[in-house]
Design a protein around this motif. Sequence first.
Motif, short mmCIF file in Angstrom:
data_model
loop_
_atom_site.label_atom_id
_atom_site.label_comp_id
_atom_site.label_asym_id
_atom_site.label_seq_id
_atom_site.Cartn_x
_atom_site.Cartn_y
_atom_site.Cartn_z
N SER A 1 -6.56 -3.04 -6.56
CA SER A 1 -6.31 -2.19 -5.39
C SER A 1 -7.57 -1.41 -5.04
O SER A 1 -8.54 -1.40 -5.81
CB SER A 1 -5.15 -1.23 -5.67
N ARG B 1 -8.72 2.45 -3.67
CA ARG B 1 -8.29 3.83 -3.38
C ARG B 1 -9.19 4.40 -2.28
O ARG B 1 -10.40 4.51 -2.46
CB ARG B 1 -8.36 4.71 -4.64
N SER C 1 -5.15 10.39 -0.84
CA SER C 1 -5.76 9.07 -0.61
C SER C 1 -4.67 8.02 -0.34
O SER C 1 -3.48 8.31 -0.46
CB SER C 1 -6.63 8.67 -1.80
N VAL C 2 -5.13 6.84 -0.01
CA VAL C 2 -4.22 5.71 0.19
C VAL C 2 -4.62 4.64 -0.82
O VAL C 2 -5.81 4.37 -1.00
CB VAL C 2 -4.37 5.15 1.63
N LEU C 3 -3.62 4.07 -1.50
CA LEU C 3 -3.89 3.01 -2.47
C LEU C 3 -3.49 1.69 -1.82
O LEU C 3 -2.30 1.47 -1.55
CB LEU C 3 -3.07 3.28 -3.73
N TRP D 1 0.85 -1.19 0.00
CA TRP D 1 0.00 0.00 0.00
C TRP D 1 0.89 1.23 0.00
O TRP D 1 2.05 1.16 0.40
CB TRP D 1 -0.95 -0.01 1.21
N ARG D 2 0.32 2.36 -0.47
CA ARG D 2 1.10 3.60 -0.43
C ARG D 2 0.16 4.80 -0.30
O ARG D 2 -0.99 4.75 -0.74
CB ARG D 2 2.01 3.74 -1.65
N HIS D 3 0.72 5.85 0.33
CA HIS D 3 0.02 7.12 0.46
C HIS D 3 0.16 7.81 -0.89
O HIS D 3 1.26 7.95 -1.40
CB HIS D 3 0.72 7.93 1.55
N ASP D 4 -0.95 8.21 -1.49
CA ASP D 4 -0.90 8.77 -2.84
C ASP D 4 -1.75 10.04 -2.86
O ASP D 4 -2.97 9.97 -3.01
CB ASP D 4 -1.43 7.70 -3.82
N GLY D 5 -1.11 11.20 -2.67
CA GLY D 5 -1.86 12.47 -2.61
C GLY D 5 -2.79 12.47 -1.42
O GLY D 5 -2.38 12.20 -0.30
#
Length: 282
Positions: free
Chosen positions: A162, A164, A63-65, A57-61
């Motif tokens: 995934s 979002r 949101s979290v993906l 998982w990753r923090h993306d702007g």
Amino acid sequence: MDFLIASSTENLCNLLAEDPTRQLLAGGTDFMVEVNFRHRDISGVIAIDRIKELKQWRHDGDSVLIGSCVTYKEIEQGPLSALIPALAQSARTIGSPQIRNAGTIGGNLATASPAGDMIPVLLALGAEVNVRSKSKVRQLRIDELITGVKVNSLSEDEFIESIRVPVLSGPQEFLKVGPRNAMVISVTSLAMVTDIEKKYIGIALGSVSASPCRSDEAEYFISQHIDWDSMTVQSDVIENFERLVKESASPIDDHRSSSSYRTHTVGVLARRALLRIFRLGI
Ligand SMILES: Cc1cc2nc3c(=O)[nH]c(=O)nc-3n(C[C@H](O)[C@H](O)[C@H](O)COP(=O)(O)OP(=O)(O)OC[C@H]3O[C@@H](n4cnc5c(N)ncnc54)[C@H](O)[C@@H]3O)c2cc1C
């Protein structure tokens, strides 16, 4: 029977395109129960729990993906739990530590149970599901993915890649009622999430309809009666709020509960979540 182990999402797309009747095995906590009860007709299985991309998982702007094979264990603790507290609360209520080590967010969504504990939280947060096959990629809202009792809208060659999940700027709650505190399927559940900057409140219910549902009218009503600066709510609106939440439920009688008990408990959960997030105004 074929038993295949997918090594990457690319490889998974190809294996499904080759034979779309192959069934996906993630943590196996729903899948193997059905196999043991002989509720599944299987000609081939693809294990997806070793695909690195799906386990991350990753923090993306804003949101979290979250990869579909991220487990409850990872969601219930650490940085993910700080970003999406209601999802972590929900993960902590699921099964036992053994189940939480194996069970995945993607499996919970694909199973599409009315009692799936991740689903009300994802619904209240307005999460989107990224679905993939060899020929296309598409994004679905939770209510587009889950279309009935244990029914999802995935085609045979598609998989959940995934999810979002928006990161909101306010307190969140997930509450669940069952006959005991652990290892229990929800009799009812409720997720309430807030975004103070956007003055947003999202509410969703589990186990009270064919698939988890939003309480739109209750959301609208209560958002009009909250003082967002002081994070307070007046006591005289709570009864009406509770009524609107109850009205959004359409529970049935089954072996876990009567519909009237479900309606009652969902009202109790709504009031409790509200008063955990907002103080009573004077
Ligand atoms: C003892 C026990 C207690 C439990 N308690 C709870 C509980 O309290 N709350 C709750 O919500 N659930 C509970 N469950 C159910 C279960 O743990 C969850 O639904 C779990 O999230 C399923 O994930 P999995 O990875 O194990 O999926 P699997 O069992 O591997 O798969 C489930 C289904 O989803 C499909 N699938 C899996 N991943 C994907 C994907 N990426 N794309 C498309 N399809 C996919 C599979 O083909 C299969 O049809 C419990 C189960 C057990 C056995």
